[in-house]
Design a protein around this motif. Sequence first.
Motif, PDB file in Angstrom:
ATOM      1  N   LEU A  69       0.875  -1.217  -0.032  1.00 48.71           N
ATOM      2  CA  LEU A  69       0.035  -0.051  -0.025  1.00 48.71           C
ATOM      3  C   LEU A  69       0.792   1.190  -0.129  1.00 48.71           C
ATOM      4  CD1 LEU A  69      -2.564  -1.243   2.768  1.00 48.71           C
ATOM      5  CD2 LEU A  69      -2.694  -1.270   0.118  1.00 48.71           C
ATOM      6  N   ARG A  70       0.361   2.373  -0.512  1.00 50.79           N
ATOM      7  CA  ARG A  70       0.893   3.484  -0.717  1.00 50.79           C
ATOM      8  C   ARG A  70       0.277   4.618   0.009  1.00 50.79           C
ATOM      9  NH1 ARG A  70       5.113   3.732  -4.450  1.00 50.79           N
ATOM     10  NH2 ARG A  70       4.850   5.910  -4.838  1.00 50.79           N
ATOM     11  N   ASP A  71       1.166   5.678   0.652  1.00 46.79           N
ATOM     12  CA  ASP A  71       0.712   7.091   0.949  1.00 46.79           C
ATOM     13  C   ASP A  71      -0.402   6.683   1.956  1.00 46.79           C
ATOM     14  OD1 ASP A  71       2.499   8.226  -0.604  1.00 46.79           O
ATOM     15  OD2 ASP A  71       1.193   8.140  -2.441  1.00 46.79           O
ATOM     16  N   ALA A  72      -1.634   7.397   1.835  1.00 47.26           N
ATOM     17  CA  ALA A  72      -2.695   7.437   2.801  1.00 47.26           C
ATOM     18  C   ALA A  72      -3.347   5.798   2.900  1.00 47.26           C
ATOM     19  CB  ALA A  72      -3.860   8.251   2.042  1.00 47.26           C
ATOM     20  N   TYR A  73      -3.092   5.019   2.041  1.00 47.96           N
ATOM     21  CA  TYR A  73      -3.561   3.699   2.072  1.00 47.96           C
ATOM     22  C   TYR A  73      -2.797   3.124   3.260  1.00 47.96           C
ATOM     23  CZ  TYR A  73      -6.246   4.568  -2.201  1.00 47.96           C
ATOM     24  OH  TYR A  73      -6.966   5.191  -3.098  1.00 47.96           O
ATOM     25  N   SER A 124      -1.249   4.470   5.765  1.00 45.94           N
ATOM     26  CA  SER A 124      -1.534   5.098   7.099  1.00 45.94           C
ATOM     27  C   SER A 124      -2.823   4.637   7.583  1.00 45.94           C
ATOM     28  CB  SER A 124      -1.530   6.716   6.838  1.00 45.94           C
ATOM     29  OG  SER A 124      -0.522   7.117   6.282  1.00 45.94           O
ATOM     30  N   ILE A 125      -3.883   4.486   6.724  1.00 45.94           N
ATOM     31  CA  ILE A 125      -5.194   3.908   7.406  1.00 45.94           C
ATOM     32  C   ILE A 125      -5.007   2.688   7.518  1.00 45.94           C
ATOM     33  CG2 ILE A 125      -7.408   3.424   6.486  1.00 45.94           C
ATOM     34  CD1 ILE A 125      -7.448   6.016   4.637  1.00 45.94           C
ATOM     35  N   ALA A 126      -4.194   1.703   6.908  1.00 43.53           N
ATOM     36  CA  ALA A 126      -4.313   0.447   7.229  1.00 43.53           C
ATOM     37  C   ALA A 126      -3.487  -0.091   8.423  1.00 43.53           C
ATOM     38  CB  ALA A 126      -3.333  -0.549   5.968  1.00 43.53           C
TER      39      ALA A 126
END
Length: 342
Positions: free
Chosen positions: A110-114, A116-118
């Motif tokens: 996953l990258r960037d905001a994904y 962080s949310i994960a």
Amino acid sequence: MIPMPTRTILVASAILLVAAIAGAPLVLNEGFLRLATECLLLLTMAQMWNLLAGYAGLVSLGHQVFIAFGAYALFLTSGWLEVTPIWVLPVAPLVAGAVAAIIAFPLFRLRDAYFSIAMWVFAEIIGAFTMKSQAVGGTSGVPLATSRLIDFDWFEPTMFWLAGGLTLVTIAALYRMMTSSFGLGLMSVRDNDLAAMSVGVDVRHNRFVAFVLSAAGCGFAGALNFMGNLFIAPLAAFDVNWSVYMMFIVIIGGIGTLEGPILGVIIFFGLRELMTGPLGLSGGWYLVGLGIIAVVVMIVAPRGLWPALRDRIGVRLLDVHRAAPRPAAAAILPAASEQVTG
């Protein structure tokens, strides 16, 4: 190589800090020692979050999960082995780092905001399972079973010395790491992972190392924090405010700098003690104050307070930055002579 005056200042500062940490319990009462220990542990956590976000380019919203893993590992291991918790402290970073190593493989897809949310979702899932597990006390939490083995006459000084040693080792290790070739590669990954990959930097390996070290450091600091409380509960261990505090300290002080979190911790605790002490406001108000300060700083000084202050006063002690290589004098002189001859 860093200039000799700067090296001398760093060595002298390190000696003074070691002496101050060693002698502080002799002059401070238990209340001040407890506050100083809290400051040092949160500074360590902030430096670990800064390693991941400021140098590896991975913003985590779920770092509280590593704090919880480290703390629970300490409590359970100490109880199972029936030994003083100080002797099993190394278990905390090992468990937190091992968990990070396992979850890194799916998360790094996953990258960037994904990402962080994960991380936040993972922390919430583990927290929910912990609250339903009676083996670790469920929602009620568990006391430190081996607290009877602790010498409480020296408990607060020992906690302060451990927190101070951990903080000094963390900052020294990060400085050494970030001034090495690995640190150079890590910062290139942060700035542009595709460009870093194109010049031979192992992006996945560099981020993996930073992620595991960041988790291990938070696990160690979390174990010390809850050992000082002699009690742990899921609502406290998995509290998202841990990540919020780390983010605030790093962003306000200066992300991607080693001095920034130090300044951020001073502001964080200074504002908290001012608003809850002399001003007599409730605990929630200092969070409002922190939010206002964060917004103002991000508008006025997007890089944080320390970079702005550093550029104004010209002081660079723990500065970690990349500079374009200068051409060697031997390469410049022939070129100049050819132009003159021509």
